[in-house]
Write a protein that holds these residues in place. Structure first.
Motif, short mmCIF file in Angstrom:
data_model
loop_
_atom_site.label_atom_id
_atom_site.label_comp_id
_atom_site.label_asym_id
_atom_site.label_seq_id
_atom_site.Cartn_x
_atom_site.Cartn_y
_atom_site.Cartn_z
N LEU A 109 0.83 -1.20 0.00
CA LEU A 109 0.00 0.00 0.00
C LEU A 109 0.87 1.25 0.00
O LEU A 109 0.65 2.19 -0.78
N VAL A 110 1.88 1.27 0.87
CA VAL A 110 2.77 2.42 0.93
C VAL A 110 3.61 2.52 -0.34
O VAL A 110 3.87 3.62 -0.85
N GLY A 111 4.02 1.37 -0.87
CA GLY A 111 4.82 1.38 -2.10
C GLY A 111 4.09 2.00 -3.27
O GLY A 111 4.69 2.73 -4.08
N VAL A 112 2.79 1.76 -3.36
CA VAL A 112 2.00 2.33 -4.46
C VAL A 112 1.92 3.85 -4.34
O VAL A 112 1.99 4.57 -5.34
N GLN A 113 1.77 4.36 -3.12
CA GLN A 113 1.60 5.79 -2.90
C GLN A 113 2.92 6.55 -2.86
O GLN A 113 2.93 7.78 -2.99
N LEU A 114 4.03 5.83 -2.68
CA LEU A 114 5.32 6.49 -2.51
C LEU A 114 5.74 7.26 -3.76
O LEU A 114 6.26 8.38 -3.66
N GLY A 115 5.53 6.69 -4.93
CA GLY A 115 5.99 7.32 -6.17
C GLY A 115 5.39 8.69 -6.40
O GLY A 115 6.10 9.64 -6.78
N GLY A 116 4.09 8.85 -6.15
CA GLY A 116 3.44 10.14 -6.37
C GLY A 116 3.99 11.22 -5.46
O GLY A 116 4.22 12.35 -5.89
N THR A 117 4.20 10.89 -4.20
CA THR A 117 4.72 11.88 -3.26
C THR A 117 6.17 12.23 -3.57
O THR A 117 6.57 13.41 -3.48
N PHE A 122 10.29 16.02 -5.32
CA PHE A 122 11.49 16.31 -6.12
C PHE A 122 11.25 17.47 -7.08
O PHE A 122 12.10 18.35 -7.24
N LEU A 123 10.09 17.48 -7.74
CA LEU A 123 9.79 18.59 -8.64
C LEU A 123 9.67 19.91 -7.88
O LEU A 123 10.15 20.96 -8.36
N VAL A 266 -1.02 18.37 3.36
CA VAL A 266 -2.01 19.41 3.06
C VAL A 266 -2.28 19.48 1.56
O VAL A 266 -3.43 19.52 1.12
N VAL A 267 -1.21 19.49 0.77
CA VAL A 267 -1.35 19.69 -0.68
C VAL A 267 -2.09 18.53 -1.33
O VAL A 267 -2.98 18.74 -2.17
N GLU A 268 -1.75 17.31 -0.97
CA GLU A 268 -2.42 16.16 -1.58
C GLU A 268 -3.89 16.10 -1.18
O GLU A 268 -4.72 15.64 -1.97
N THR A 269 -4.21 16.57 0.00
CA THR A 269 -5.61 16.59 0.42
C THR A 269 -6.40 17.66 -0.35
O THR A 269 -7.51 17.40 -0.83
N ILE A 270 -5.82 18.85 -0.48
CA ILE A 270 -6.53 19.94 -1.16
C ILE A 270 -6.74 19.63 -2.64
O ILE A 270 -7.82 19.84 -3.19
N LEU A 276 1.47 9.65 -0.19
CA LEU A 276 1.67 9.29 1.21
C LEU A 276 0.97 10.25 2.16
O LEU A 276 0.46 9.85 3.20
N GLY A 277 0.97 11.54 1.83
CA GLY A 277 0.35 12.52 2.71
C GLY A 277 -1.13 12.27 2.90
O GLY A 277 -1.64 12.27 4.03
N ARG A 278 -1.83 12.06 1.80
CA ARG A 278 -3.27 11.81 1.89
C ARG A 278 -3.53 10.48 2.56
O ARG A 278 -4.48 10.34 3.36
N THR A 279 -2.71 9.47 2.28
CA THR A 279 -2.86 8.16 2.93
C THR A 279 -2.66 8.28 4.44
O THR A 279 -3.39 7.69 5.23
#
Length: 324
Positions: A109-117, A122-123, A266-270, A276-279
């Motif tokens: 579960l964490v591995g799937v969400q890690l890439g997006g965060t 990095f960007l 905060v950003v992933e929720t908004i 990972l943040g939203r998770t």
């Protein structure tokens, strides 16, 4: 005598390297232990019964027998210190546990969400560096007025809260101009607003550090010597001054990356962006202890790796650190 000293140099250098590695490793293990400990006890301070959360919360109307069975299954009937030691042992074995609410292993579960965060962080870090370096370079070349304007912009940017900045960006670019989506979508367009929300405050902080360091570098003896040798002003800035000015910002990039990951909550929720943040926010709301611990531990490992990378980058950029 000189030959003996020369022969001892590789041995001494090897001892220094071993001591450096052991120190870093010990510090990393201490950070992971502290994170796991603080997370465990902080979650236990949240009001409510973890067994009831596992069964779906207060609305589930679980029977006392069902609650007791869940406590036995997940070890919640054990003393708190025993639960703590059990969790530490599982983490040492690489077992992040199983999600209470999703009924699946935490690691995938964490591995799937890690890439997006990580992509978002990095960007945002890269854009913050570009904005800070550009503003610092412009403000140091434009005289006192430009320095005052640059300093004011940096202070304002560093003080902007993420939730307020995200709201303003959505109003400006999504509602008024209609050029960017208000929520995160696949593709570059969906990344622009979340990246800007994280990058602008960080750019203000890094810009202050770079500008002061750049002003100091421009008055340093090595810059005066370069000018005396006939180097152009552009060459002096690009070859000597900017490299010196970037050193403090490089050292702070590890901390900056950690702040970006915390801001991602905060950003992933908004922007309704998976990560990972939203998770983590959803797991805390649902008292999903294994997911919270898993996310926090993965973030701690990433932070430790970034700190190590920034230390290596500082040594590559600064010959004095390599000599030391």
């Amino acid at each position: 005598m000189a030959e003996s000293i020369t022969d001892d140099r590789p041995r001494v250098r090897g001892r220094v390297v071993v001591a450096f590695v052991l120190t870093r490793l010990g510090g990393a293990l201490f950070v992971l232990w502290a994170v796991a400990t603080l997370t465990f006890f902080a979650l236990r301070l949240i009001p409510g019964d973890p067994a009831l959360a596992i069964l779906g919360g207060p609305g589930s109307q679980a029977s006392p027998e069902a609650l007791e069975a869940v406590r036995r299954e997940y070890g919640l009937d054990q003393p708190l210190f025993v639960q703590y030691l059990t969790q530490l042992w599982r983490l040492m074995m690489g077992d992040l546990g199983r999600s209470y609410s999703l009924n699946m292993d935490v690691a995938p579960l964490v591995g799937v969400q890690l890439g997006g965060t990580m992509q978002l962080a990095f960007l945002s870090l890269a854009l913050a560096w570009l904005l800070a370096l550009g503003l610092a370079t412009w403000s140091t070349r434009g005289g006192k007025i430009a320095r005052s304007i640059g300093s004011g912009l940096e202070i304002v940017a560093a003080a902007l809260p993420h939730f307020w900045l995200a709201t303003v960006l959505i109003l400006l670019f999504s509602i008024w101009l209609g050029v960017l989506p208000p929520i995160s979508t696949p593709g570059i367009a969906g990344l622009v607003l979340p990246v800007l929300t994280l990058a602008i405050p960080l750019a203000g902080f890094l810009g202050q550090v770079m500008r002061e360091s750049l002003l100091t570098a421009l008055e340093s003896p090595f810059v005066l010597s370069a000018r005396a040798r006939g180097e152009s002003e552009r060459g002096v800035r690009l070859v000597h001054a900017i490299r010196h000015a970037a050193l403090p910002a490089i050292s702070l990039s590890g901390w900056a990356f950690g702040s970006l990951i915390s801001g991602a909550v905060v950003v992933e929720t908004i922007f309704a962006r998976p990560g990972l943040g939203r998770t983590l926010l959803n797991a805390v709301t649902e008292r999903d202890v294994p997911v919270v611990v898993g996310v926090v531990m993965i973030v701690a490992v990433v932070y430790i790796l970034m700190t190590l990378l920034t230390d290596v980058a500082s040594r590559l950029a600064d010959p004095r650190l390599r000599a030391a």
